[in-house]
Scaffold this motif. Structure first.
Motif, PDB file in Angstrom:
ATOM      1  N   LEU A   1      -0.065   0.266  -9.179  1.00 38.52           N
ATOM      2  CA  LEU A   1       0.659   1.470  -8.774  1.00 38.52           C
ATOM      3  C   LEU A   1       1.516   1.227  -7.551  1.00 38.52           C
ATOM      4  O   LEU A   1       1.952   2.170  -6.892  1.00 38.52           O
ATOM      5  CB  LEU A   1      -0.329   2.612  -8.502  1.00 38.52           C
ATOM      6  CG  LEU A   1      -0.956   3.284  -9.726  1.00 38.52           C
ATOM      7  CD1 LEU A   1      -2.136   2.472 -10.239  1.00 38.52           C
ATOM      8  CD2 LEU A   1      -1.431   4.688  -9.397  1.00 38.52           C
TER       9      LEU A   1
ATOM     10  N   VAL B   1       2.012   1.520 -13.715  1.00 33.04           N
ATOM     11  CA  VAL B   1       2.161   2.958 -13.958  1.00 33.04           C
ATOM     12  C   VAL B   1       3.408   3.469 -13.249  1.00 33.04           C
ATOM     13  O   VAL B   1       3.591   3.262 -12.048  1.00 33.04           O
ATOM     14  CB  VAL B   1       0.920   3.734 -13.474  1.00 33.04           C
ATOM     15  CG1 VAL B   1       1.113   5.235 -13.680  1.00 33.04           C
ATOM     16  CG2 VAL B   1      -0.321   3.253 -14.223  1.00 33.04           C
TER      17      VAL B   1
ATOM     18  N   LYS C   1       0.363   9.802  -8.930  1.00 29.76           N
ATOM     19  CA  LYS C   1      -0.419   8.569  -8.860  1.00 29.76           C
ATOM     20  C   LYS C   1      -1.741   8.809  -8.128  1.00 29.76           C
ATOM     21  O   LYS C   1      -2.793   8.296  -8.545  1.00 29.76           O
ATOM     22  CB  LYS C   1       0.382   7.460  -8.178  1.00 29.76           C
ATOM     23  CG  LYS C   1       1.467   6.863  -9.071  1.00 29.76           C
ATOM     24  CD  LYS C   1       2.227   5.753  -8.357  1.00 29.76           C
ATOM     25  CE  LYS C   1       3.239   5.104  -9.289  1.00 29.76           C
ATOM     26  NZ  LYS C   1       4.014   4.019  -8.606  1.00 29.76           N
TER      27      LYS C   1
ATOM     28  N   VAL D   1       1.400  10.373 -21.703  1.00 34.62           N
ATOM     29  CA  VAL D   1       1.596   8.959 -21.388  1.00 34.62           C
ATOM     30  C   VAL D   1       2.334   8.273 -22.530  1.00 34.62           C
ATOM     31  O   VAL D   1       1.979   8.449 -23.702  1.00 34.62           O
ATOM     32  CB  VAL D   1       0.248   8.236 -21.152  1.00 34.62           C
ATOM     33  CG1 VAL D   1       0.481   6.774 -20.783  1.00 34.62           C
ATOM     34  CG2 VAL D   1      -0.553   8.942 -20.078  1.00 34.62           C
TER      35      VAL D   1
ATOM     36  N   LEU E   1       3.219   1.869 -18.297  1.00 39.00           N
ATOM     37  CA  LEU E   1       2.821   3.174 -18.795  1.00 39.00           C
ATOM     38  C   LEU E   1       3.638   4.229 -18.064  1.00 39.00           C
ATOM     39  O   LEU E   1       3.580   4.319 -16.839  1.00 39.00           O
ATOM     40  CB  LEU E   1       1.324   3.411 -18.564  1.00 39.00           C
ATOM     41  CG  LEU E   1       0.351   2.410 -19.169  1.00 39.00           C
ATOM     42  CD1 LEU E   1      -1.086   2.840 -18.891  1.00 39.00           C
ATOM     43  CD2 LEU E   1       0.579   2.241 -20.670  1.00 39.00           C
TER      44      LEU E   1
END
Length: 259
Positions: free
Chosen positions: A166, A188, A209, A240, A252
Motif C-alpha cells: 500500500l 492496492v 487504505k 475490487v 487491485l
C-alpha cells in the motif's frame, strides 16, 4: 502476510519516553543503515538550521522541525503506531484494534520510513521529519540507501506469505518486488468514482487504505494470493477489480464513491 504502509508526513511528538535505541527495533538487519541515515540527518540539522530547512523542504516557520531532528538521539520515543498520524493512520487507528487484531498488526504490518527503512507498529521511535525523496549531504538520496537494504529484510519477513503493498509512489521506489515474488504480491490502488469518471484522490486513497488494513486485521483471514485478497475485500464490502499480473505483482483497484 506482510502489509507495507507508507509513513505519514505529520507525526505526534511524545513528551516522555526512553531515548532511541536502534538495536531494539524490528528488522535488525537494517540497524547499520539506520545509523548512517540518522547520523547524516542529525549532523545536517545540528550544523546549519537554514541549510537543513532547505534540504528538508521546510518553510521559514518550520525551523522547530529542524531543531527536533538535531536532538533525535536523545528525544523521547513512543510506539510507531502512536507516532504516525494523518488520514491513513487515523482511519487505521491501530491503538483501538481488538487485542487479537493488534497481535496480528505486530507481525503483519510494516511502515516504510525514510529514516528507519521499515518499522513494526510496536517499535519505539521519536518524531522526526525526513521525506523519502530527500538527498542528505554526505549520504545521498535516502531512497538509494534503502534500495540497497530493504529487499532481504522484506523477503525474510514475508516468508511464504502474501505481500500487500500500500506504499505511495515515493516509498515504493525504496524497493520493488522481484519478478519471482510477483505471484504473491498485491498492490492496492484506490479509485474515486464520480459521474462515470475514476481518478486517484489523495484523501480517498489514504482513508480507504487505512480502513482496508483495519478490516483485514480484524477479520483475521490469511489470503495467500492476490485473488484471495480480492475475494476477502469483496466479502468485507469493497468493490475490487483485478488487473492482469505484471512483473511486480497484481494490482487491485478498490473503487469507492464516497469517503
Amino acid at each position: 502476510m506482510l502489509i507495507l504502509l507508507p509513513p505519514s508526513e505529520g507525526k505526534a511528538a511524545p513528551r516522555r519516553g526512553r531515548p532511541l535505541d536502534l538495536a531494539t527495533l524490528g528488522f535488525g538487519s537494517l540497524t547499520a543503515a539506520r545509523g548512517r541515515v540518522l547520523d547524516a540527518l542529525v549532523d545536517l540539522c545540528a550544523t546549519d538550521v537554514d541549510r537543513a530547512a532547505a534540504v528538508l523542504g521546510l518553510g521559514a516557520t518550520q525551523t522547530e522541525l529542524v531543531l527536533r531532528n538535531a536532538e533525535l538521539r536523545d528525544a523521547p520515543t513512543a510506539r510507531a503506531d502512536r507516532i504516525y498520524t494523518g488520514v491513513l493512520f487515523d482511519a487505521l487507528d491501530l491503538p483501538t484494534l481488538s487485542p487479537a487484531a493488534r497481535r496480528r498488526a505486530a507481525t503483519r504490518v510494516a511502515v516504510t520510513s525514510a529514516l528507519f527503512g521499515l518499522l513494526r507498529p510496536t517499535d519505539a521511535v521519536p518524531a522526526y521529519r525526513l521525506s523519502g525523496d530527500t538527498t542528505l549531504p554526505g549520504l545521498g538520496g535516502v531512497a538509494g540507501v534503502w534500495r540497497q537494504h530493504l529487499g532481504p529484510a522484506v523477503t525474510d519477513a514475508l516468508g511464504a506469505g502474501l505481500l500487500v503493498d500500500l506504499r505511495s509512489t515515493t516509498y515504493a521506489a525504496f524497493w520493488r518486488p522481484e519478478p519471482a515474488l510477483a505471484p504473491r504480491v498485491a498492490t492496492v490502488r484506490v479509485l474515486h468514482e464520480h459521474g462515470g469518471t475514476r481518478k486517484v484522490v489523495s484523501h480517498f486513497n489514504k482513508a480507504t487504505k487505512g480502513r482496508i488494513v483495519r478490516a483485514v486485521l480484524e477479520d483475521g483471514g490469511r489470503p495467500r494470493t492476490p485473488g484471495q485478497l480480492a475475494d476477502l475485500l469483496r466479502d468485507l464490502g469493497w468493490k475490487v477489480e483485478e488487473t492482469p499480473p505484471g512483473r511486480h505483482g497484481v494490482q487491485l483497484d478498490v473503487v469507492v464513491d464516497e469517503v
